[in-house]
Design an enzyme around this catalytic site. Structure first.
Site, PDB file in Angstrom:
ATOM      1  N   GLU A  76     -14.512  10.679  19.002  1.00  0.00           N
ATOM      2  CA  GLU A  76     -15.260   9.463  19.292  1.00  0.00           C
ATOM      3  C   GLU A  76     -16.248   9.676  20.435  1.00  0.00           C
ATOM      4  OE1 GLU A  76     -15.430   6.748  17.735  1.00  0.00           O
ATOM      5  OE2 GLU A  76     -13.685   6.682  16.423  1.00  0.00           O
TER       6      GLU A  76
ATOM      7  N   CYS B 127       0.797  -1.226   0.000  1.00  0.00           N
ATOM      8  CA  CYS B 127       0.000   0.000   0.000  1.00  0.00           C
ATOM      9  C   CYS B 127       0.831   1.280   0.000  1.00  0.00           C
ATOM     10  CB  CYS B 127      -0.984  -0.019   1.166  1.00  0.00           C
ATOM     11  SG  CYS B 127      -0.239   0.071   2.814  1.00  0.00           S
TER      12      CYS B 127
ATOM     13  N   HIS C 252      -2.895   1.398   6.762  1.00  0.00           N
ATOM     14  CA  HIS C 252      -3.096   1.402   5.319  1.00  0.00           C
ATOM     15  C   HIS C 252      -2.792   2.812   4.826  1.00  0.00           C
ATOM     16  CE1 HIS C 252      -4.431   0.577   1.347  1.00  0.00           C
ATOM     17  NE2 HIS C 252      -5.509   1.334   1.429  1.00  0.00           N
TER      18      HIS C 252
ATOM     19  N   GLU D 209     -20.328  12.536  16.092  1.00  0.00           N
ATOM     20  CA  GLU D 209     -19.730  11.285  15.583  1.00  0.00           C
ATOM     21  C   GLU D 209     -20.767  10.172  15.545  1.00  0.00           C
ATOM     22  OE1 GLU D 209     -17.878   7.341  15.865  1.00  0.00           O
ATOM     23  OE2 GLU D 209     -18.919   8.385  17.491  1.00  0.00           O
TER      24      GLU D 209
ATOM     25  N   ASP E  88      -7.174   6.050  -3.887  1.00  0.00           N
ATOM     26  CA  ASP E  88      -6.394   4.914  -3.391  1.00  0.00           C
ATOM     27  C   ASP E  88      -6.047   4.008  -4.562  1.00  0.00           C
ATOM     28  OD1 ASP E  88      -5.234   2.843  -1.999  1.00  0.00           O
ATOM     29  OD2 ASP E  88      -6.870   2.608  -0.560  1.00  0.00           O
TER      30      ASP E  88
END
Length: 838
Positions: free
Chosen positions: A574, A386, A445, A579, A469
């Site tokens: 969070e 990646c 990633h 959220e 991506d």
């Protein structure tokens, strides 16, 4: 748009290597382009006469044919015959120079693009192609460039007509691919207000044989190479005389221009990073043990821009396309062509651990090495993972003028079934049903963000950074491509805005859910939900436009001098109402939907995430079980540590260490601690080059027969190369540089070598050239004893042009051995200045 089919082998692992067959999409595009060219034979009926110097480089089409010839050699040979025939027909129209001089018509003797002066205005001074005998002008759209035209006699506006003819594709003059405009003689400049091509007179010499003109490039122009012709005629005459410039000009995106869709509306000096910086950093490891490696983009190096433009044309079917004016379409095409899955693109992905026939992904430190190998062979380069895909895309995007940065998402979710959840299934006895699991969480990633304004999405809500991506994970619209999707849409859970937004939302904010199934494997209920596990410490390089000299294998993650944290651009804090609402919005139509919000856990299972262990030391992992209920709980606890790859936490069923603890009662509101230790002998035998392990703890509520679990990756640190050398020097000066490190293992390191890439040159006496990567002769196939310190001294040299005073140059270094296969990295950075004139 959702991505669905995953490139996996028969065992369910990610695709290990590129297919050797030719993709049907590639074949179809080749055949379509070849048919079009055969149908476009010259008719010979044109009234124009060509003169001027011949081309100084092969046509775009003949250069692109190299890529076809590796797959269809016979067809490519036929196509070459057609190309030569067309060129021969064109040459028949060419007038000899002495014949041109006899004509009364105004004729052009020379066209000068004032390359260096224009490059300063267009921020293109760093491109190597603007230098040398066959220098090629590089401009950015959305602004003017000046050009000096010299004629054989004085220009007379009441007698002469002068036109510019610009062609992005002379055989496919579709919308936005061929432009013809006349010189504006009255200076009205209305073309700039109308956002159209145009030219005006800036100044002329006394006899009017030389005109300095300003040519305006509209902000929606197709990017790529444009052939430039100056067409003259006597007013009222049908005969046209065409001077063809020997070199095409290159037009790129322009983030400095307010009329370009990539206009960078944040602080303009950030473009020193997102366009002009040719070095960067790779962030790897885990969210609580972040490491960094150096990377060289080299987008301005010799031949790289030409390769990037060839790759772009290949992505659009081997021809110039009107879509090449749209940065949304360009970014999407690049995300597809960087991998090899559909169009025999640049790089082959390999996550198998077997890299025979190619380079190990961790060995790459430079985009230029990959691009040059691809250009030389015409075949996809082996192998990448990646971060290699991402940094390759960064180099190509910046070369084309598209603001771009690489972004690492730690604890990155891979949602394969579009539920916006990462699901693990257990039976009623607390045993995991692995055959039902298709989702996964990667330690990290790496993808990209590109900067695009979105007038197509009604307002400016979605202007700015968009995710793309190039790593081939899931298909989008039947091909391995991803994005662009607005980061702003990801944050708000608006998964139907842009391309692949649902998939990216899951990567950063999916709920991690454990499900209990009945004996028929029907879902009964969710046993626990982890809401803050996915999408942590999203990281990109600090945008200071510089390279860095730092200890790179580990640094404090709050250190802003190297790492810019992007987490709050992707998600609200969070647990906040904003959220929670974003998650509800994203999952409201998913298979699980509102079920995720109906039950809370009674046991919370966590890890001590501050663990930092150098390779060669004991790895001690600590977990905690917190009873958040109002009743005492009898709990059975199991801890296990397994080897893993950074992309798959379920590689090995055999545990390095496994501990089953006696049943324990945890009082309401209390927390208990549990530990397991793994010796270096065990993890060194099993770990791959990422040196990652996967810790799992399961706490079962005995009375309720309900398992609560948690999992956490841990990364073992490796030492850095300690690089020392002058921080500044004169251009052309030889510099003495040392690199040192200490073997951290209690065993010798064998088959050692040092690889180097960058825009500094290693002294000829010290290097072997191997596939565009320098392998130092100072340390090759040697052994390093346990605990031994190694110091290498070598000479490097770098040069800058007169216009590049103060340019930073780098050399990235990777030490490899059989025992430490991930590579020990370091970077040497020096600022080069032009010598003081004598």
């Amino acid at each position: 748009m959702y991505r669905r089919a995953s490139p996996r082998d028969h065992a369910g692992n990610p695709r290990s290597a590129g297919s050797t067959s030719v993709p049907s999409t590639f074949r179809n595009r080749y055949e379509a382009e070849r048919s079009r060219r055969y149908a476009a034979r010259p008719s010979g009926r044109s009234t124009f006469r060509l003169y001027g110097p011949p081309r100084t480089r092969p046509s775009r089409h003949s250069r692109d044919r190299r890529y076809w010839s590796f797959i269809y050699p016979d067809s490519a040979a036929d196509d070459e015959k057609v190309e030569k025939e067309k060129e021969k027909e064109l040459e028949k129209k060419r007038l000899p120079k002495e014949e041109v001089k006899k004509l009364q018509v105004l004729t052009v003797e020379d066209v000068s693009f004032n390359i260096v002066g224009n490059a300063l205005m267009h921020h293109t001074l760093k491109y190597d192609c603007i230098k040398g005998e066959n220098a090629q002008p590089v401009f950015r759209r959305g602004q003017e460039f000046d050009v000096t035209v010299t004629f054989d006699r004085a220009y007379q506006k009441d007698k002469d007509d002068l036109f510019f003819v610009l062609e992005a594709d002379e055989e496919n003059p579709g919308k936005n691919l061929k432009e013809r405009f006349q010189l504006d003689e009255d200076g009205s400049d209305t073309y700039r207000k109308d956002e159209d091509w145009g030219a005006r007179i800036l100044e002329s010499d006394s006899d009017k044989k030389t005109l300095k003109l300003a040519v305006y490039i509209p902000g929606d122009c197709v990017i790529g190479e444009w052939d430039v012709k100056v067409k003259t005629s006597l007013q009222g005459s049908e005969k046209k005389f065409v001077y063809r410039c020997p070199q095409p000009m290159i037009i790129l995106f322009n983030p400095w221009s307010s009329v370009d869709q990539v206009h960078f509306t944040e602080k303009e000096d950030l473009l020193n990073e997102y366009i002009l910086n040719d070095v960067g950093s790779i962030f790897v490891g885990t969210a609580h043990s972040i490491g960094s490696r150096p990377w060289t983009y080299g987008q301005f190096d010799k031949g790289i821009l030409d390769i990037c433009l060839s790759i772009l044309r290949k992505a659009f079917g081997f021809k110039m396309s009107p879509s090449m004016a749209d940065p949304v379409m360009v970014a999407r095409a690049l995300s597809r062509i960087i991998n090899d899955c559909d169009d025999k693109g640049v790089l082959v992905g390999n996550w198998s651990g077997d890299y025979e026939g190619g380079a190990k992904p961790t060995s790459w430190t430079s985009s230029t090495a990959i691009l040059r190998k691809y250009e030389e062979t015409g075949q996809p380069v082996k192998y990448g993972q990646c971060w290699v895909f991402s940094h390759l895309l960064t180099a190509v995007s910046r070369a084309l003028g598209l603001p771009c940065r690489s972004v690492t998402n730690f604890d990155s979710a891979h949602d394969t079934d579009n539920t916006c959840t990462i699901d693990t299934y257990y039976d009623e006895e607390g045993e995991e049903l692995k055959h039902l699991k298709s989702d996964s969480i990667w330690n990290f990633h790496v993808w990209n963000e590109v900067w695009i304004l979105r007038p197509d999405l009604q307002d400016n809500t979605y202007d700015g950074w968009h995710v793309v991506d190039a790593t081939p994970q899931e298909q989008s619209c039947g091909m391995f491509q991803c994005g662009p999707c607005p980061v702003a849409a990801v944050k708000r859970g608006e998964i139907n805005v842009g391309y692949d937004t649902a998939f990216v939302f899951s990567e950063v904010n999916a709920e991690v859910v454990n499900w209990v199934c009945d004996p028929d494997e029907e879902i009964k209920t969710h046993s626990s939900i982890k809401r803050d596990y996915v999408g942590n410490q999203l990281s990109t390089k600090t945008p200071d436009g510089k390279a860095h000299l730092k200890k790179l294998s580990y640094f404090h993650q709050d250190d802003p001098s190297l790492r810019l944290d992007l987490t709050d651009t992707y998600k609200f804090d969070e647990g906040t109402p904003e959220e929670r609402e974003a998650v509800r919005r994203a999952v409201r139509f998913s298979r699980h939907g509102g079920r995720l919000f109906k039950k809370s856990s009674e046991l919370e299972v966590t890890f001590d995430r501050k663990t930092q262990t150098m390779i060669g030391k004991d790895l001690v992992i600590t977990s905690y079980v917190n009873n958040v209920s109002k009743e005492d709980k009898a709990v059975d606890v199991i801890m296990a540590v397994r080897t893993c790859t950074y992309w798959n936490n379920s590689v090995d069923d055999k545990a390095l260490e496994k501990k089953t603890l006696p049943r324990k009662t945890i009082k309401a509101g209390q927390t208990e601690q549990f530990q397991v230790t793994v010796t270096p002998q065990k993890y060194l035998e099993s770990c791959d080059e990422s040196y990652s392990v996967y810790a799992y703890v399961c706490a079962k509520d005995v009375a309720a027969n309900m398992p609560y679990s948690s999992q956490q990756p841990f990364r073992l640190r490796t030492p850095d190369l300690d690089i020392k050398g002058p921080k500044s020097a004169k251009s052309g000066e030889q510099l003495t540089v040392t690199a040192s490190f200490t073997n951290p293992l209690q065993v010798p390191l064998t088959n050692c070598h040092l690889e180097m890439t960058g825009n500094l040159d290693l002294h000829e006496d010290d290097k072997n050239d191997f596939e565009f990567v320098f392998w130092s002769k100072l340390l090759q196939h040697k052994n390093v004893k346990a605990g031994e310190k190694v110091t290498l001294t070598f000479l490097v040299v770098g040069e800058v042009d007169d216009e590049e005073d103060g340019r930073v140059k780098t050399m990235d270094m990777v030490f490899n051995s059989n025992e430490i296969s991930t590579g020990i990295t370091g970077a040497y950075v020096v600022e080069l200045n032009k010598p003081v004139p004598k």
